[in-house]
Write a protein that holds these residues in place. Sequence first.
Motif, PDB file in Angstrom:
ATOM      1  N   ARG A 175       0.814  -1.223   0.000  1.00 56.24           N
ATOM      2  CA  ARG A 175       0.000   0.000   0.000  1.00 56.24           C
ATOM      3  C   ARG A 175       0.844   1.269   0.000  1.00 56.24           C
ATOM      4  NH1 ARG A 175      -2.670  -4.635  -0.641  1.00 56.24           N
ATOM      5  NH2 ARG A 175      -4.918  -4.328  -0.534  1.00 56.24           N
ATOM      6  N   THR A 176       2.124   1.180  -0.255  1.00 60.51           N
ATOM      7  CA  THR A 176       2.941   2.370  -0.428  1.00 60.51           C
ATOM      8  C   THR A 176       2.750   2.916  -1.834  1.00 60.51           C
ATOM      9  OG1 THR A 176       4.617   1.485   1.083  1.00 60.51           O
ATOM     10  CG2 THR A 176       5.279   3.294  -0.383  1.00 60.51           C
ATOM     11  N   PRO A 177       2.320   4.175  -1.979  1.00 60.41           N
ATOM     12  CA  PRO A 177       2.120   4.728  -3.334  1.00 60.41           C
ATOM     13  C   PRO A 177       3.414   4.716  -4.142  1.00 60.41           C
ATOM     14  CG  PRO A 177       1.040   6.084  -1.691  1.00 60.41           C
ATOM     15  CD  PRO A 177       1.887   5.101  -0.928  1.00 60.41           C
ATOM     16  N   LYS A 178       3.289   4.501  -5.438  1.00 58.16           N
ATOM     17  CA  LYS A 178       4.460   4.428  -6.307  1.00 58.16           C
ATOM     18  C   LYS A 178       5.008   5.797  -6.679  1.00 58.16           C
ATOM     19  CE  LYS A 178       3.126   0.012  -8.390  1.00 58.16           C
ATOM     20  NZ  LYS A 178       2.793  -0.703  -9.654  1.00 58.16           N
ATOM     21  N   ALA A 179       4.253   6.820  -6.406  1.00 60.64           N
ATOM     22  CA  ALA A 179       4.669   8.197  -6.648  1.00 60.64           C
ATOM     23  C   ALA A 179       4.029   9.041  -5.555  1.00 60.64           C
ATOM     24  CB  ALA A 179       4.231   8.652  -8.044  1.00 60.64           C
TER      25      ALA A 179
END
Length: 600
Positions: free
Chosen positions: A567-571
Amino acid sequence: MTDTPTRPPLDHPAPTFARTTWSSLDGRWHFDQGTAGDSPSDWVWDSRIEVPFPPESAASGLGLARCDHPRYHRTFSVMRAEGQRVLLHCEGIDHHARVWVDDHLVGEHTGGYTPFVLDITEALADDEVHDLVIAATDLARDLEQPRGKQDWHDDPHMIWYDRSSGIWRSVWLEVVPAVRLASVAWTTRDTIGHLDGTVTITGWDETDPLTVEATFACEGVDLGTVRAEATASVVELGTRLGRAAGADTPWLYWTPESPLLIDVRLRLLRGEVVLDEVASYTGLRTIAVRDGVVELNGQAMFSRLVLEQAFWPESHFTAPSADAVRAEAALVKELGFNGLRMHQVSADPRFLRACDEMGLMVWADVPAAYVPTVRSTALHTHTLSELIARDRNHPCVVAWVPYNESWGVPEVADDARQQAAVRAAYWLAKALDPTRLVIGNDGWENVVGDLVGVHDYTHDPAVLTARYGTPDAVATTIATARPGARVLLAAPHSAGTPVLLSEFGGVSLARGDQSWGYGGVADADALVDQVRALAAAVGEASGVVGFCWTQLTDCRQEQNGLAWPDRTPKAPVRALAAALHGRSPRPVDGLTDPGTEELA
């Protein structure tokens, strides 16, 4: 008892119909891998499993490759007064479940994506400690049963993921009165605040004079109380809650921008004696199609959705915790979406509560089977009916999607019987819940629907603009589509039927050698640029009434999410939120900010 209604704790598994007298049975259970045709006397209980995590998941403590016949055992104690009943709630057991209490078979249920409840009172022995045994059967190779995105192969392939067999949602106990409230269904009748409630009573001798009372509040502000005398086991309530003196806003509508909820305390009374009390809530919200647009509370609404697969690496389709589902909803909101499509899995009710409270519109899929038979159609219909019954009080749910593309109806473009199955599911949903939109089969080869859903994964913004940039372009795209070509049947697009790009995007950011998507980019900046270009082509100025971006997170080998599996955003979230509105983030004190007011 407080003066105004209050919502149940965040971890309550049934948030729209909750009592305080409940207890969770999640945790360590005994486990055995059974076989077809076995019985409780055959099981050894030589393993342990962490419920509600499926045995195929690491979170369960087992991580089995395949488990067609999971068997479970634990003991429990329960305190109840004379005349009270004990209910066993199972929120999700895939696919067929049999339940024993103190050596008595107390019930069975078929359907892996919906809950069931059993009154186990008569089976309870006189002992203080009781035995509970649950046997599930979930055949990996049975393509007739609804499975959504659970793979039938030994290893996940293409767009299918690991399995979630057996118990995969919470099991819990509830102590209730013998004469009690059994259910409630809330319906917003119009756009000026009329709310109807249908309350059912069980265990009642109809010669006994009873009263149903509902007390309403919004953000702690009392909205009043209504009472209705019970003359039958089904009681109708009605009130108007359009305005409230002292509330922060005079209109109490639920919207993504202002997700106001109406808290309700339901009581069943004999005279002034309270027999039963339940906490509920709802929202004043209408959804409809008119003049070619989707209207929320009578106002045009552009839907900016994201495809939610609800798959976690360690726990599969089971949410890791109540906190995790709230964080999931918060991530969707932070990315600038005003809704999501719950794709091929039923939502955790606690997740729907978070969507209610945060203001996220939800399209709810029915998980698909993969072969069209009499049995698969019957199981599909059963699942649709039970999902509507479970979720109809959540204002966030705005649409039912009985079929995805041609999953389970592979010859729907030409087969009259499969087309009839789609039409039947559409009309069944309309009969059970006429207050929401229904899309018979979404994506291509559409048969019937209040909307036409289109799946288009082209990554050329110019092509998207040519196809969907104006109403005329959309009409031409659909009118020239070839039946059977994984696009559209022209028939559903009559005058006034809106079109929504219900799957698009699917951009993969390369990470090692396991990346798969509908097209890739090299780094986070390129991802933001591609998202911006594609979203701008089908935004509010285009000919569609909304879009659904594929997808929220990477899931196994399908790595085309906006966030990694953890769930870590890619940007940067703000950059992605601006891009999904077709804009570049603007600098604010050296930072980037998309303009919060504009994103609302």
